[in-house]
Design a protein around this motif. Sequence first.
Motif, PDB file in Angstrom:
ATOM      1  N   PHE A   1       0.856  -1.177   0.000  1.00 23.80           N
ATOM      2  CA  PHE A   1       0.000   0.000   0.000  1.00 23.80           C
ATOM      3  C   PHE A   1       0.899   1.236   0.000  1.00 23.80           C
ATOM      4  O   PHE A   1       1.783   1.352   0.854  1.00 23.80           O
ATOM      5  N   GLY A   2       0.687   2.135  -0.949  1.00 19.59           N
ATOM      6  CA  GLY A   2       1.546   3.311  -0.997  1.00 19.59           C
ATOM      7  C   GLY A   2       1.150   4.280  -2.088  1.00 19.59           C
ATOM      8  O   GLY A   2       0.250   3.999  -2.888  1.00 19.59           O
ATOM      9  N   PRO A   3       1.829   5.427  -2.171  1.00 14.65           N
ATOM     10  CA  PRO A   3       1.512   6.464  -3.150  1.00 14.65           C
ATOM     11  C   PRO A   3       2.057   6.130  -4.534  1.00 14.65           C
ATOM     12  O   PRO A   3       2.760   5.126  -4.726  1.00 14.65           O
ATOM     13  N   TRP A   4       1.781   6.999  -5.485  1.00 16.58           N
ATOM     14  CA  TRP A   4       2.187   6.758  -6.872  1.00 16.58           C
ATOM     15  C   TRP A   4       3.695   6.659  -7.031  1.00 16.58           C
ATOM     16  O   TRP A   4       4.197   5.980  -7.932  1.00 16.58           O
ATOM     17  N   HIS A   5       4.443   7.336  -6.165  1.00 14.97           N
ATOM     18  CA  HIS A   5       5.904   7.420  -6.359  1.00 14.97           C
ATOM     19  C   HIS A   5       6.676   6.357  -5.594  1.00 14.97           C
ATOM     20  O   HIS A   5       7.906   6.352  -5.600  1.00 14.97           O
ATOM     21  N   ILE A   6       5.987   5.416  -4.958  1.00 11.35           N
ATOM     22  CA  ILE A   6       6.706   4.423  -4.157  1.00 11.35           C
ATOM     23  C   ILE A   6       7.650   3.531  -4.981  1.00 11.35           C
ATOM     24  O   ILE A   6       8.665   3.056  -4.455  1.00 11.35           O
ATOM     25  N   PRO A   7       7.410   3.314  -6.287  1.00  8.82           N
ATOM     26  CA  PRO A   7       8.407   2.537  -7.050  1.00  8.82           C
ATOM     27  C   PRO A   7       9.768   3.223  -7.135  1.00  8.82           C
ATOM     28  O   PRO A   7      10.791   2.548  -7.305  1.00  8.82           O
ATOM     29  N   ASP A   8       9.800   4.548  -7.003  1.00 12.36           N
ATOM     30  CA  ASP A   8      11.059   5.284  -7.155  1.00 12.36           C
ATOM     31  C   ASP A   8      12.009   5.070  -5.984  1.00 12.36           C
ATOM     32  O   ASP A   8      13.226   5.204  -6.141  1.00 12.36           O
ATOM     33  N   TRP A   9      11.485   4.771  -4.820  1.00  7.47           N
ATOM     34  CA  TRP A   9      12.357   4.703  -3.643  1.00  7.47           C
ATOM     35  C   TRP A   9      12.088   3.503  -2.725  1.00  7.47           C
ATOM     36  O   TRP A   9      12.908   3.193  -1.870  1.00  7.47           O
ATOM     37  N   GLY A  10      10.978   2.818  -2.906  1.00  5.94           N
ATOM     38  CA  GLY A  10      10.665   1.674  -2.066  1.00  5.94           C
ATOM     39  C   GLY A  10      10.662   0.374  -2.844  1.00  5.94           C
ATOM     40  O   GLY A  10      11.489  -0.515  -2.628  1.00  5.94           O
TER      41      GLY A  10
ATOM     42  N   THR B   1      16.467   2.721 -13.053  1.00  8.09           N
ATOM     43  CA  THR B   1      15.831   4.029 -13.185  1.00  8.09           C
ATOM     44  C   THR B   1      14.717   3.967 -14.221  1.00  8.09           C
ATOM     45  O   THR B   1      13.611   4.482 -13.997  1.00  8.09           O
ATOM     46  N   ALA B   2      14.993   3.327 -15.352  1.00 10.30           N
ATOM     47  CA  ALA B   2      13.968   3.171 -16.385  1.00 10.30           C
ATOM     48  C   ALA B   2      12.770   2.394 -15.832  1.00 10.30           C
ATOM     49  O   ALA B   2      11.610   2.745 -16.079  1.00 10.30           O
ATOM     50  N   TRP B   3      13.057   1.334 -15.083  1.00 11.23           N
ATOM     51  CA  TRP B   3      12.000   0.521 -14.462  1.00 11.23           C
ATOM     52  C   TRP B   3      11.145   1.351 -13.522  1.00 11.23           C
ATOM     53  O   TRP B   3       9.903   1.317 -13.568  1.00 11.23           O
ATOM     54  N   SER B   4      11.798   2.122 -12.635  1.00 12.00           N
ATOM     55  CA  SER B   4      11.046   2.872 -11.621  1.00 12.00           C
ATOM     56  C   SER B   4      10.233   3.999 -12.241  1.00 12.00           C
ATOM     57  O   SER B   4       9.091   4.252 -11.828  1.00 12.00           O
ATOM     58  N   LYS B   5      10.791   4.680 -13.243  1.00 16.63           N
ATOM     59  CA  LYS B   5      10.054   5.787 -13.869  1.00 16.63           C
ATOM     60  C   LYS B   5       8.830   5.275 -14.627  1.00 16.63           C
ATOM     61  O   LYS B   5       7.774   5.919 -14.627  1.00 16.63           O
ATOM     62  N   TYR B   6       8.959   4.120 -15.277  1.00 19.38           N
ATOM     63  CA  TYR B   6       7.792   3.549 -15.948  1.00 19.38           C
ATOM     64  C   TYR B   6       6.700   3.211 -14.925  1.00 19.38           C
ATOM     65  O   TYR B   6       5.532   3.541 -15.112  1.00 19.38           O
ATOM     66  N   HIS B   7       7.100   2.558 -13.838  1.00 21.48           N
ATOM     67  CA  HIS B   7       6.114   2.139 -12.852  1.00 21.48           C
ATOM     68  C   HIS B   7       5.449   3.333 -12.164  1.00 21.48           C
ATOM     69  O   HIS B   7       4.221   3.354 -12.006  1.00 21.48           O
ATOM     70  N   SER B   8       6.236   4.313 -11.749  1.00 20.75           N
ATOM     71  CA  SER B   8       5.651   5.439 -11.011  1.00 20.75           C
ATOM     72  C   SER B   8       4.846   6.363 -11.915  1.00 20.75           C
ATOM     73  O   SER B   8       3.752   6.807 -11.531  1.00 20.75           O
TER      74      SER B   8
END
Length: 578
Positions: A333-342, A485-492
């Motif tokens: 459970f988390g916000p839209w940007h959680i793929p970038d840092w979690g 980075t590419a992975w996290s930006k796509y997900h978030s």
Amino acid sequence: MRTKWSMKSNRLTKRLAVLSMSALMVATLAACGDSSTPPTAEEAGKYEVTPGDPFSAYKDEITVTMGRVTTANPKLPAGDTYENNAYTRLVKDTFNAQITDQFEANGEDYSRQVSLAIASGELPDMMRVDSKDELKELVDNDLIEDLTSIYDQYATDNIKQMYDSYDGRALDNATIDGRLMGLPATSLDSAPTMVWVRQDWLDLLGIQLDADGDGALSLDEVEQTALEFLKRDPGQSGSPVGIPFVNTMNTTDYNGSAYTMLGVASTEGAFPQYWMNGEDGKIVYGSTTEETKKMLGTMADWFKNGIIDPQFGTRTFDDITALYANGQSGIAFGPWHIPDWGLISAKQMDKNAKFSAYTLEDTNGKVNVAHANPSNQFIVVRKGYEHPELAVKIVNLFYDKLANDKDAASTMPEAAKYQETGVDGSTRPFNIEVNSATSLLDDYSDVVRGIKGEISLDEVRTTESKNNIGSIKTYLSDMDTDDVTAWSKYHSRINGVGLIDKLTQENKFVWMTPAFSGTTPSMKQTWANLTKLEQESFIKIVTGSEPLDYFDTFVSNWKKQGGDQVIQEIEDEIASKK
């Protein structure tokens, strides 16, 4: 429309600056008198190359000491530090201003450093404070500069438009007695709390979620998926864990909805830790409502059935992040940007990791969300610092110029590289966010159109979006890429913000506007104990050490131990502004 505030005269006698570059500068400042009035062109000309310019450099090198909020920053290049990095070097190159950190810390350690600085009166020239109480205390003790006129003169039009897009909520929150006493961070509506599910696990187990494609799940769907993950251990960890939650629901922190119960609460129309208007018009604390009680009942059932991590109440943020990295849990459970840092930790450990984003709907098929409270983070300037305008200039540099310069790779190559590679924004001199109220969906529109080739990179509004387009294209060309980075930006951006855009366009949100944010006089004495009471009571109910009806005891104790007094003060404050 620009926020207005009454221009009351400053009753505080200004102290003369003692950190002068020359005797002439001291004399000039003394002649200025009230430093809330910006220097004249002649006065400023003694130290600025172009007086009054939002990006003007200083003729001679100046120094500025700072209190810096740090965080985990694995992408910071080797050899770079918070004090010496691409962003601080950009400040030196642009303004001829050298940053020196008086202290660096994170979390509670940073709060202690700020408290010590306030108590001793030995403030760095600039620092972030994390509560309105601290801002008021600094004002009451005449420790910080009045930035009213300085902001008006030095802030760029873009920065002013960003703040104004919040209809006064941002600047008003930093204004005391009609004077702007700090530069506020902004709080975007980043609702809703999302349910991030390991898509590669769903595929492996043949589970289809969200059959109707509306992006919203029922609690039952989440429950059944969690049970399947527990039973079949798709991460092959040998010790699968249910859904992990932290034991608090901080609604003011940028990462506040990460790993919290807020998503479950929304299905009942509950808004814990928000101040709301009740049906009778009276102020209600969201954590004391019947809707919150129902949410706790659901959580207690989940805990009893093993759906919730059995160590609920003791896990830290880092502990929970490790569960995803180790393949022990696949629902977050988390916000839209959680793929970038979690959630990025899962990709770093498992190249096949992929997440899909959903949200939770109530029984009417609606998604209940709350408008963000104004941020309680403020950049303040020590009273007597010779160059208070530098604070505004730094905001201009990072949240306007660097953010919007389409040729940043040429004009500011080091800083642009940081953005491109996803170096954490905490490395900037000010660990805050300053965005327009609509920036999240505006940026998403640019990214999607840029990926499709509907607009050129030169037409993309911000440098960050331009970089995100490149990263997301990299991911789309090879979804098995090792480029995290590419992975996290796509997900978030595509999965996360894309869901917000979809739900917005389909009018799925039911918004609640908080009735109040901030603090009242009695909170200084009671709020820490009330928060502890709430946290401990909720843990007891969820873990089953107390029955659900114990919630009524909690509410009664909360009211007796200061809650009723706080509510009365809030109602009085609201009435005084009518």
